[in-house]
Design a protein around this motif. Structure first.
Motif, mmCIF file in Angstrom:
data_model
loop_
_atom_site.group_PDB
_atom_site.id
_atom_site.type_symbol
_atom_site.label_atom_id
_atom_site.label_comp_id
_atom_site.label_asym_id
_atom_site.label_seq_id
_atom_site.Cartn_x
_atom_site.Cartn_y
_atom_site.Cartn_z
ATOM 1 N N LYS A 56 0.832 -1.215 0.000
ATOM 2 C CA LYS A 56 0.000 0.000 0.000
ATOM 3 C C LYS A 56 0.864 1.261 0.000
ATOM 4 O O LYS A 56 0.574 2.218 -0.705
ATOM 5 N N ILE A 57 1.950 1.232 0.777
ATOM 6 C CA ILE A 57 2.842 2.395 0.857
ATOM 7 C C ILE A 57 3.491 2.649 -0.504
ATOM 8 O O ILE A 57 3.517 3.781 -0.991
ATOM 9 N N ARG A 58 4.003 1.570 -1.140
ATOM 10 C CA ARG A 58 4.636 1.728 -2.459
ATOM 11 C C ARG A 58 3.615 2.163 -3.505
ATOM 12 O O ARG A 58 3.915 2.983 -4.368
ATOM 13 N N ALA A 100 3.505 -3.047 -10.499
ATOM 14 C CA ALA A 100 4.749 -2.274 -10.375
ATOM 15 C C ALA A 100 5.070 -2.016 -8.908
ATOM 16 O O ALA A 100 6.227 -2.065 -8.495
ATOM 17 N N ALA A 101 4.029 -1.760 -8.109
ATOM 18 C CA ALA A 101 4.239 -1.520 -6.675
ATOM 19 C C ALA A 101 4.621 -2.814 -5.955
ATOM 20 O O ALA A 101 5.267 -2.770 -4.910
ATOM 21 N N ALA A 102 4.238 -3.953 -6.506
ATOM 22 C CA ALA A 102 4.532 -5.239 -5.862
ATOM 23 C C ALA A 102 6.005 -5.602 -5.968
ATOM 24 O O ALA A 102 6.507 -6.388 -5.159
ATOM 25 N N GLU A 103 6.697 -5.034 -6.954
ATOM 26 C CA GLU A 103 8.124 -5.323 -7.101
ATOM 27 C C GLU A 103 8.885 -4.585 -6.019
ATOM 28 O O GLU A 103 8.870 -3.360 -5.971
ATOM 29 N N LYS A 104 9.541 -5.346 -5.172
ATOM 30 C CA LYS A 104 10.298 -4.730 -4.081
ATOM 31 C C LYS A 104 11.539 -4.047 -4.652
ATOM 32 O O LYS A 104 12.255 -4.642 -5.440
ATOM 33 N N PRO A 105 11.776 -2.802 -4.248
ATOM 34 C CA PRO A 105 12.954 -2.110 -4.769
ATOM 35 C C PRO A 105 14.237 -2.752 -4.234
ATOM 36 O O PRO A 105 14.281 -3.192 -3.083
ATOM 37 N N LYS A 106 15.250 -2.801 -5.089
ATOM 38 C CA LYS A 106 16.521 -3.384 -4.672
ATOM 39 C C LYS A 106 17.233 -2.411 -3.751
ATOM 40 O O LYS A 106 17.225 -1.207 -3.983
ATOM 41 N N ARG A 107 17.853 -2.944 -2.711
ATOM 42 C CA ARG A 107 18.607 -2.097 -1.794
ATOM 43 C C ARG A 107 19.915 -1.705 -2.445
ATOM 44 O O ARG A 107 20.578 -2.530 -3.076
ATOM 45 N N ARG A 108 20.276 -0.449 -2.285
ATOM 46 C CA ARG A 108 21.516 0.052 -2.867
ATOM 47 C C ARG A 108 22.695 -0.441 -2.040
ATOM 48 O O ARG A 108 22.707 -0.315 -0.822
ATOM 49 N N VAL A 109 23.686 -0.973 -2.740
ATOM 50 C CA VAL A 109 24.896 -1.428 -2.079
ATOM 51 C C VAL A 109 25.914 -0.300 -2.185
ATOM 52 O O VAL A 109 26.243 0.150 -3.292
#
Length: 141
Positions: A56-58, A100-109
């Motif tokens: 919901k937040i995304r 599109a919102a369901a795809e979890k964003p990748k964490r930046r390394v």
């Protein structure tokens, strides 16, 4: 109750969707003046039991101006001549937005610039400074 599958693990209830219709501008000939072919699709993101809190937040972030203060996502479709096609187009846009919102964003390394890249940067700055120094009028005289 019929469910609409967004992704293999996310589905929303049809009862959570509200369609309303209005007269559309654009193609349609006499239909434009007579029939209500434009579609407003409303989906209550805040009150949806089908979506998780993180999703919901995304989704709120992605929806932007299409989200009302009450947390209702409004999608307007009027590109087609028929009400059914516009209804389908609005639903497809909603499902694409949720997917599109369901795809979890990748964490930046975090990474550090390599020694070679730092040396190249400094060298380019020295070269640029040399170019500017050569443009300057001669000093002393």
């Amino acid at each position: 109750m019929p469910r609409i599958e967004v992704t293999p693990d996310i589905a929303i209830e049809e009862s959570e969707l509200q369609f309303s219709f209005a007269r559309a501008s654009g193609p349609g000939g006499q239909n434009v003046n007579k029939l209500e072919t434009a579609v407003h699709l409303r989906f209550d993101v805040a009150g949806s039991a089908s979506l998780g809190e993180a999703l919901k937040i995304r989704l709120r972030r992605l929806a932007g101006a299409r989200l009302t203060k009450e947390g209702v996502l409004v999608i307007f479709a009027q590109a087609h001549r028929s009400q059914e096609q516009n209804r389908r187009a609005a639903l497809e846009r909603l499902l694409a937005l949720i997917a599109a919102a369901a795809e979890k964003p990748k964490r930046r390394v975090k990474t550090r610039p390599s020694l070679a890249s730092r040396l190249r940067r400094v060298e380019s700055k020295v070269r640029r400074g040399e170019t500017k120094r050569l443009r300057a009028p001669p000093s002393g005289g």
